[in-house]
Design a protein around this motif. Structure first.
Motif, mmCIF file in Angstrom:
data_model
loop_
_atom_site.group_PDB
_atom_site.id
_atom_site.type_symbol
_atom_site.label_atom_id
_atom_site.label_comp_id
_atom_site.label_asym_id
_atom_site.label_seq_id
_atom_site.Cartn_x
_atom_site.Cartn_y
_atom_site.Cartn_z
ATOM 1 N N ASP A 159 -35.242 -37.304 3.771
ATOM 2 C CA ASP A 159 -36.076 -36.539 2.706
ATOM 3 C C ASP A 159 -37.432 -36.718 2.666
ATOM 4 O O ASP A 159 -38.446 -35.687 2.650
ATOM 5 N N ILE A 195 -27.987 -30.771 6.811
ATOM 6 C CA ILE A 195 -28.387 -29.881 5.681
ATOM 7 C C ILE A 195 -29.587 -29.372 5.631
ATOM 8 O O ILE A 195 -30.580 -29.933 5.853
ATOM 9 N N PRO A 197 -33.073 -28.326 3.809
ATOM 10 C CA PRO A 197 -33.550 -28.621 2.956
ATOM 11 C C PRO A 197 -33.656 -27.549 1.829
ATOM 12 O O PRO A 197 -33.837 -26.477 2.161
ATOM 13 N N SER A 198 -33.695 -28.154 0.461
ATOM 14 C CA SER A 198 -33.540 -27.113 -0.585
ATOM 15 C C SER A 198 -34.849 -26.196 -0.698
ATOM 16 O O SER A 198 -34.671 -25.039 -1.354
ATOM 17 N N TRP A 199 -35.862 -26.674 -0.101
ATOM 18 C CA TRP A 199 -37.098 -25.868 -0.430
ATOM 19 C C TRP A 199 -37.087 -24.628 0.374
ATOM 20 O O TRP A 199 -37.937 -23.883 0.376
ATOM 21 N N ASP A 201 -36.110 -21.186 0.522
ATOM 22 C CA ASP A 201 -35.427 -20.407 -0.325
ATOM 23 C C ASP A 201 -34.482 -19.421 -0.028
ATOM 24 O O ASP A 201 -33.515 -18.845 -0.873
ATOM 25 N N GLN A 203 -31.112 -19.209 2.552
ATOM 26 C CA GLN A 203 -30.404 -19.851 3.484
ATOM 27 C C GLN A 203 -28.994 -19.283 3.761
ATOM 28 O O GLN A 203 -28.618 -18.363 2.956
#
Length: 345
Positions: A159, A195, A197-199, A201, A203
């Motif tokens: 992270d 994975i 990363p969630s940033w 936007d 995917q």
């Protein structure tokens, strides 16, 4: 001074630390060497220090040092915390070190980091690079941070690497905008993971991503593109000979025109194999978009992205991500970063 391969050397000459004009010191392969001069105040011009294949445990603070190699070290447990004070260090290579479990905060001038094969590495300092919130100098426009085959990294460490990548992409966007630089900026990193990363936007599962961008997506504040690819190496158990690159082909289309070009996300050029899945993140500037006027700003635009590996690599991209990086004033960016970190605390 080249003393490479002096396998019986246990300590350097006492007067080595007084060499005022010495610029490069090579001690590679001195397998019994356990120390380097501790009094180095006279070594004001030393730029390159190669200590790969030694038993060095501690590095003296040499302010002029630009390149440090510690690969295949079998004695150093962790790098010392004062590494961030090596103000001129641009290159740090510590591949296949057996024992390090922790990576301290790095100097903000660092352009290249490679800790390939440090399999016991578990954690990294957060922030990964010192003074990242309030830097006082221009960010380097090209940088590479590689954590390939560091399989014991804790999730917090991954992270932190991802957070640094996001910050770096934002920072490059700001710098390119403020310095009016539309080419030359590039950042990439990779680490074990599966994975996106969630940033990111946008995917998708697989190697193809087709987001639809709203009108006015292309404006003067657009500065760069961040791309992410998760590459699976499970089906490729043969050693990788030579190198390969992770690339993305982007095609922008709307009712008034189209544009197609390729972007580099990362590369691998180590002998051997990559084990398990890895996350590759790269940032490129929008120079090709800025130089091309067939994509208007007033219409929705469809983007088709195809991620792939070059040089006949048998591995494949299993997930991908995309984000347009918009610049803003430095003050706004710093306030957002401070707020985000305050929220975490």
């Amino acid at each position: 001074l080249n003393m490479e391969g002096c396998t019986e050397l246990e300590s350097p000459p006492k007067r080595l630390g007084k060499q005022k004009a010495l610029q490069e010191l090579v001690l590679s392969g001195c397998s019994k060497l356990e120390s380097v001069p501790t009094v180095v105040k006279d070594m004001k011009h030393l730029r390159i220090l190669l200590l790969d294949g030694t038993r060095i445990r501690k590095i003296p603070k040499i302010k002029s040092l630009k390149c440090l190699c510690l690969s295949r070290n079998i004695a150093m447990v962790n790098l010392q915390d004062n590494l961030k004070d090596f103000y001129n260090l641009k290159c740090l290579v510590m591949k296949n070190c057996e024992n390090p479990r922790y990576l301290p905060s790095l100097p903000k001038c660092l352009e290249y980091l490679n800790v390939y094969g440090c399999e016991r590495l578990e954690s990294v300092e957060n922030p990964l690079v010192s003074d990242r919130l309030f830097p006082d100098g221009l960010e380097k426009l090209r940088s590479t941070f590689l954590f390939t085959n560091c399989h014991n990294l804790f999730q917090d460490a991954k992270d932190s690497i991802s957070t640094y990548a996001k910050w770096k992409c934002h920072r490059l966007a700001v710098e390119c905008y403020e310095q009016d630089k539309v080419s030359g900026a590039f950042f990439n990193t990779c680490y074990p993971g599966y994975i996106v990363p969630s940033w990111f936007d946008h995917q998708a599962v697989g190697s193809v991503l087709e987001p639809r961008l709203e009108p006015h997506w292309y404006n003067t504040m657009l500065s760069g593109i961040a791309l992410c690819a998760v590459v699976s190496f499970h089906e490729n158990q043969d050693p990788i000979i030579g190198s390969f690159s992770v690339k993305c082909t982007l095609q922008f289309e709307n009712e008034d025109g189209s544009l197609r070009f390729d972007c580099d996300i990362g590369c691998f050029n180590e002998p051997g194999m990559i084990e398990a899945d890895h996350v590759f993140i790269g940032y490129v500037t929008c120079s090709r978009l800025k130089d091309h006027h067939s994509i208007p700003i007033h219409h929705p635009t469809t983007v088709k992205m195809k991620f792939h590996l070059t040089d006949a690599c048998k591995s494949k991209v299993v997930d991908c991500g995309f984000r347009l990086m918009y610049t803003q004033s430095r003050g706004c960016l710093l306030r957002e970063e401070v707020a985000a970190n305050f929220t975490k605390l």
